[in-house]
Design an enzyme around this catalytic site. Structure first.
Site, PDB file in Angstrom:
ATOM      1  N   ASP A   1      -8.538 -10.790   9.112  1.00  0.00           N
ATOM      2  CA  ASP A   1      -8.023  -9.406   9.135  1.00  0.00           C
ATOM      3  C   ASP A   1      -8.966  -8.305   9.614  1.00  0.00           C
ATOM      4  OD1 ASP A   1      -5.617  -7.885   8.494  1.00  0.00           O
ATOM      5  OD2 ASP A   1      -6.787  -6.949   6.906  1.00  0.00           O
TER       6      ASP A   1
ATOM      7  N   HIS B   1      -9.275  -4.139  13.430  1.00  0.00           N
ATOM      8  CA  HIS B   1      -8.225  -4.743  12.612  1.00  0.00           C
ATOM      9  C   HIS B   1      -7.730  -5.983  13.360  1.00  0.00           C
ATOM     10  CE1 HIS B   1      -4.051  -4.407  10.545  1.00  0.00           C
ATOM     11  NE2 HIS B   1      -4.897  -5.024   9.770  1.00  0.00           N
TER      12      HIS B   1
ATOM     13  N   SER C   1       0.674  -5.227  10.852  1.00  0.00           N
ATOM     14  CA  SER C   1       1.121  -6.116   9.788  1.00  0.00           C
ATOM     15  C   SER C   1       2.313  -6.961  10.223  1.00  0.00           C
ATOM     16  CB  SER C   1       1.500  -5.271   8.575  1.00  0.00           C
ATOM     17  OG  SER C   1       1.834  -6.117   7.509  1.00  0.00           O
TER      18      SER C   1
ATOM     19  N   LYS D   1      -1.647 -12.206  12.684  1.00  0.00           N
ATOM     20  CA  LYS D   1      -3.110 -12.353  12.635  1.00  0.00           C
ATOM     21  C   LYS D   1      -3.529 -13.530  11.744  1.00  0.00           C
ATOM     22  CE  LYS D   1      -3.924  -8.168  11.134  1.00  0.00           C
ATOM     23  NZ  LYS D   1      -2.496  -7.742  11.145  1.00  0.00           N
ATOM     24  N   THR D   2      -3.027 -13.509  10.510  1.00  0.00           N
ATOM     25  CA  THR D   2      -3.435 -14.546   9.561  1.00  0.00           C
ATOM     26  C   THR D   2      -2.878 -15.905   9.974  1.00  0.00           C
ATOM     27  OG1 THR D   2      -3.561 -12.922   7.782  1.00  0.00           O
ATOM     28  CG2 THR D   2      -3.344 -15.227   7.118  1.00  0.00           C
TER      29      THR D   2
ATOM     30  N   ARG E   1       2.434 -12.235  -1.354  1.00  0.00           N
ATOM     31  CA  ARG E   1       1.100 -12.506  -0.781  1.00  0.00           C
ATOM     32  C   ARG E   1       0.319 -13.497  -1.603  1.00  0.00           C
ATOM     33  NH1 ARG E   1      -0.930  -9.704   4.037  1.00  0.00           N
ATOM     34  NH2 ARG E   1       0.501  -7.990   4.354  1.00  0.00           N
TER      35      ARG E   1
ATOM     36  N   LYS F   1      -8.123  -2.582   1.766  1.00  0.00           N
ATOM     37  CA  LYS F   1      -7.989  -1.661   2.881  1.00  0.00           C
ATOM     38  C   LYS F   1      -8.780  -0.369   2.635  1.00  0.00           C
ATOM     39  CE  LYS F   1      -5.516  -3.554   6.228  1.00  0.00           C
ATOM     40  NZ  LYS F   1      -5.269  -4.984   6.044  1.00  0.00           N
TER      41      LYS F   1
ATOM     42  N   ARG G   1       0.843  -1.192   0.000  1.00  0.00           N
ATOM     43  CA  ARG G   1       0.000   0.000   0.000  1.00  0.00           C
ATOM     44  C   ARG G   1       0.879   1.244   0.000  1.00  0.00           C
ATOM     45  NH1 ARG G   1      -2.051   1.063   4.265  1.00  0.00           N
ATOM     46  NH2 ARG G   1      -0.940  -0.474   5.519  1.00  0.00           N
TER      47      ARG G   1
HETATM   48  P1  ATP Z   1      -1.104  -8.348   7.727  1.00  0.00           P
HETATM   49  O1  ATP Z   1      -1.912  -7.368   8.532  1.00  0.00           O
HETATM   50  O2  ATP Z   1      -0.062  -7.669   6.887  1.00  0.00           O
HETATM   51  O3  ATP Z   1      -1.946  -9.311   6.962  1.00  0.00           O
HETATM   52  P2  ATP Z   1      -0.636 -10.421   9.757  1.00  0.00           P
HETATM   53  O4  ATP Z   1      -0.785  -9.894  11.149  1.00  0.00           O
HETATM   54  O5  ATP Z   1      -1.752 -11.215   9.208  1.00  0.00           O
HETATM   55  O6  ATP Z   1      -0.205  -9.206   8.784  1.00  0.00           O
HETATM   56  P3  ATP Z   1       0.927 -12.739   9.189  1.00  0.00           P
HETATM   57  O7  ATP Z   1       0.608 -12.775   7.745  1.00  0.00           O
HETATM   58  O8  ATP Z   1       0.287 -13.768  10.050  1.00  0.00           O
HETATM   59  O9  ATP Z   1       0.699 -11.288   9.770  1.00  0.00           O
HETATM   60  O10 ATP Z   1       2.517 -12.790   9.316  1.00  0.00           O
HETATM   61  C1  ATP Z   1       3.248 -13.322  10.376  1.00  0.00           C
HETATM   62  C2  ATP Z   1       4.557 -13.832   9.775  1.00  0.00           C
HETATM   63  O11 ATP Z   1       5.504 -14.139  10.791  1.00  0.00           O
HETATM   64  C3  ATP Z   1       4.325 -15.107   8.988  1.00  0.00           C
HETATM   65  O12 ATP Z   1       5.155 -15.061   7.848  1.00  0.00           O
HETATM   66  C4  ATP Z   1       4.781 -16.192   9.975  1.00  0.00           C
HETATM   67  O13 ATP Z   1       5.249 -17.341   9.330  1.00  0.00           O
HETATM   68  C5  ATP Z   1       5.926 -15.496  10.697  1.00  0.00           C
HETATM   69  N1  ATP Z   1       6.194 -15.967  12.072  1.00  0.00           N
HETATM   70  C6  ATP Z   1       7.381 -16.401  12.520  1.00  0.00           C
HETATM   71  N2  ATP Z   1       7.332 -16.704  13.826  1.00  0.00           N
HETATM   72  C7  ATP Z   1       6.078 -16.460  14.240  1.00  0.00           C
HETATM   73  C8  ATP Z   1       5.416 -16.581  15.508  1.00  0.00           C
HETATM   74  N3  ATP Z   1       6.034 -17.009  16.601  1.00  0.00           N
HETATM   75  N4  ATP Z   1       4.098 -16.234  15.567  1.00  0.00           N
HETATM   76  C9  ATP Z   1       3.465 -15.776  14.478  1.00  0.00           C
HETATM   77  N5  ATP Z   1       4.043 -15.628  13.259  1.00  0.00           N
HETATM   78  C10 ATP Z   1       5.349 -15.980  13.131  1.00  0.00           C
HETATM   79 MN    MN Z   2      -2.988 -10.963   7.553  1.00  0.00          MN
END
Ligand code: ATP
Ligand code: MN
Length: 534
Positions: free
Chosen positions: A260, A223, A241, A245-246, A325, A203, A61
């Site tokens: 999300d 969020h 980010s 979360k995901t 992504r 978004k 973004r």
């Molecule tokens: P966005 O808002 O950009 O979608 P998000 O909060 O959904 O971000 P994720 O896509 O879940 O974030 O990214 C977390 C990243 O960190 C993943 O690539 C995951 O493999 C990595 N990771 C490594 N260690 C951990 C951990 N202990 N817990 C969670 N994620 C981890």
């Molecule tokens: Mn996510």
């Protein structure tokens, strides 16, 4: 899918400024959109049948180019700040004209009707007009998909016009540079020019809902991701980010509600979206099987590269961007809940990826500490400075989502505070970031440990465990947790040099305190007192 029987809403499109003599592909199936992308030479299939595309100049973004039209609706309601940048209405009309002129010159266009908000009471109908078939596939994957019956009398409320190949002239368009995302609450429209990054659409609608739901429906928009246990207990995962979360909401033992964006009503929670948008950097089948297996026919993969001479994705490559992504409809995750709604949350997790290695991997927050953390919205990334030298860089983003919040953070915080009190929700802080030292010395917390800590909290296994208070931050750290080595539960024990830990903790505490100054006068004394102690 025989969507072709649904006729194209031509007069509505011409009112929008779209010339309907242009061939318009309305409501195509994913397979047709994939085929169109392949025919145009804008994508390649990988070895599992997913469509792999490049989003172009923008692979993320562009918050500095996101504008909100300042008009009689927004003037005194939007919290104008670095993320809510005002634009005069005349520029909206100029950009709208430029986008429609641009789209009207195209050989073909793709139009899709879809909606946001899985709870029918809050449903928001959206019509998306794209110059790229893969942008249209993203809308199919990420928004909710109306049935054919629902399409017959579909009335779009909001429109998204997307023109990635259009370059704006800032001198004429009132923009910063050649690209812009413009939201008009009066015209109920999002204009996207100069960027093909799919996340702008997602978004953009999130930002719209973050205005409409709290302001006009009394619903808290959040969020966060959400999932549900076998007995219907729901959990929310807030975080900026990259905090998890995901990743953490995709739990084979729990039904996925969404990854999300959610709303919280008096009755329960609902997903805004109909799909997931997962990071694929370093994705592995072993650590994240649910997401790995979602990369199949119909999924849209962005900005990855193949192993040379193959069409096997190299998930470790950052050749184009680190923000690689994939988007896919939510039912690609085997245990997704349909519809994407659930009851009132019993547990909330605030996720932070603390690259300083200071915060405990799991801790319980008092209601006041929860409000303090929510308003602070802390995470720390690793920022590259000069070659080879990297250090953590803190981000404080109110409500874990400042870039998407048109209203003052205090409005969301007030609603959350009331809900936490009314429903007696347990709130946990999870550090998915560093342990054993800051970035460079320590390592990232093992995903399997983070998952085990969350499972333990959800199963009530931490309710009767002894807790110790963090000396600076005040949250309660369990001394034991099933399937997790006890030594990692107190971060100070994981640092070789405890003096260095204490110093790092004070440094981070000072950053929290400095950041919170701007909120101090607007919050109750108990929240102020939940600040870290130096
Ligand atoms: P966005 O808002 O950009 O979608 P998000 O909060 O959904 O971000 P994720 O896509 O879940 O974030 O990214 C977390 C990243 O960190 C993943 O690539 C995951 O493999 C990595 N990771 C490594 N260690 C951990 C951990 N202990 N817990 C969670 N994620 C981890
Ligand atoms: Mn996510």
């Amino acid at each position: 899918m025989s969507a072709s029987v649904i006729s194209l809403p031509t007069d509505q499109l011409s009112k929008l400024g779209i010339k309907t003599s242009t061939p318009i592909h309305y409501q195509l199936s994913p397979a047709e959109l994939v085929q169109d992308t392949l025919t145009m030479g804008e994508g390649i299939l990988n070895d599992t049948g997913a469509l792999v595309i490049k989003t172009g100049e923008f692979t993320g973004r562009s918050p500095k180019d996101k504008f909100t039209v300042r008009d009689e609706i927004t003037e005194n309601t939007v919290n104008w700040n670095e993320f809510n940048i005002p634009m005069e209405e005349k520029y909206f009309h100029i950009i709208h004209k430029q986008i429609t002129d641009h789209l009207n010159q195209k050989k073909e266009l793709w139009v899709r009707d879809c909606y946001a908000c899985a709870d029918p009471e809050y449903r928001l109908n959206i019509r998306v007009v794209n110059e790229k078939p893969w942008n249209n596939l993203f809308a199919y994957n990420m928004f909710l998909r109306p049935t054919e019956e629902e399409l017959e009398d579909f009335k779009p409320e909001w429109h998204i016009l997307s023109a990635p190949d259009l370059k704006l002239d800032p001198a004429i368009c009132g923009t910063r540079q050649h690209n812009a995302s413009v939201i008009s609450f009066k015209h109920k429209m999002i204009l996207i020019a100069g960027s093909g990054y799919t996340g702008e659409t997602k978004k953009g609608i999130f930002t719209v809902l973050n205005y409409l739901l709290p302001k006009t429906k009394g619903v808290l928009s959040m969020h966060c991701s959400a999932n549900m246990g076998n007995n219907g207990d729901t959990a929310l995962f807030f975080g900026l980010s990259g905090t998890g979360k995901t990743t953490l909401s995709a739990d084979p033992e729990r039904g996925l509600i969404g990854d999300d964006e959610h709303g919280w009503t008096n009755e329960g929670i609902f997903n805004f979206e109909g799909g997931c948008y997962a990071k694929t950097i370093d994705l592995s089948e072993e650590k994240e099987p649910e997401i790995y297996h979602a990369i199949c026919e119909g999924a849209l993969v962005e900005n990855t590269v193949f192993f040379p001479g193959t069409n096997r994705i190299d998930f470790s490559a950052k050749t184009i961007t680190e923000n690689t992504r994939v988007s896919y409809p939510i039912h690609y995750i085997s245990n997704a809940v349909e519809p994407s709604t659930g009851g009132l949350p019993g547990n909330i997790f605030f996720l932070t990826c603390d690259a300083y290695g200071v915060l405990p991997p799991i801790s319980r927050l008092t209601p006041a500490q929860a409000m303090y953390q929510f308003i602070s919205g802390y995470t720390a990334k690793v920022a590259g400075t000069e070659a080879g030298i990297t250090e953590p860089k803190s981000t404080f983003s109110a409500c874990f989502g400042a870039p998407f919040l048109p209203l003052h953070a205090g409005e969301y915080a007030k609603m959350l505070g009331e809900k936490l009190r009314t429903h007696k929700v347990k709130v946990w802080l999870i550090n998915t970031g560093w342990t054993g030292g800051s970035y460079g010395t320590g390592t990232r917390m093992k995903l399997s440990y983070t998952r085990a800590m969350i499972t333990a909290a959800l199963e009530g296994k931490l309710n009767s465990v002894d807790m110790i208070k963090h000396p600076v931050f005040g949250m309660e750290m369990p001394v034991q947790c099933p399937n997790v080595p006890s030594v990692i539960l107190n971060p100070r024990n994981t640092w070789k040099d405890v003096n260095a830990y204490d110093k790092a903790a004070l440094n981070l505490a000072q950053q929290f305190i400095n950041n919170f100054k701007k909120y101090e006068n607007g919050v109750d004394v108990e929240i102020r007192e939940a600040a870290p102690k130096i």
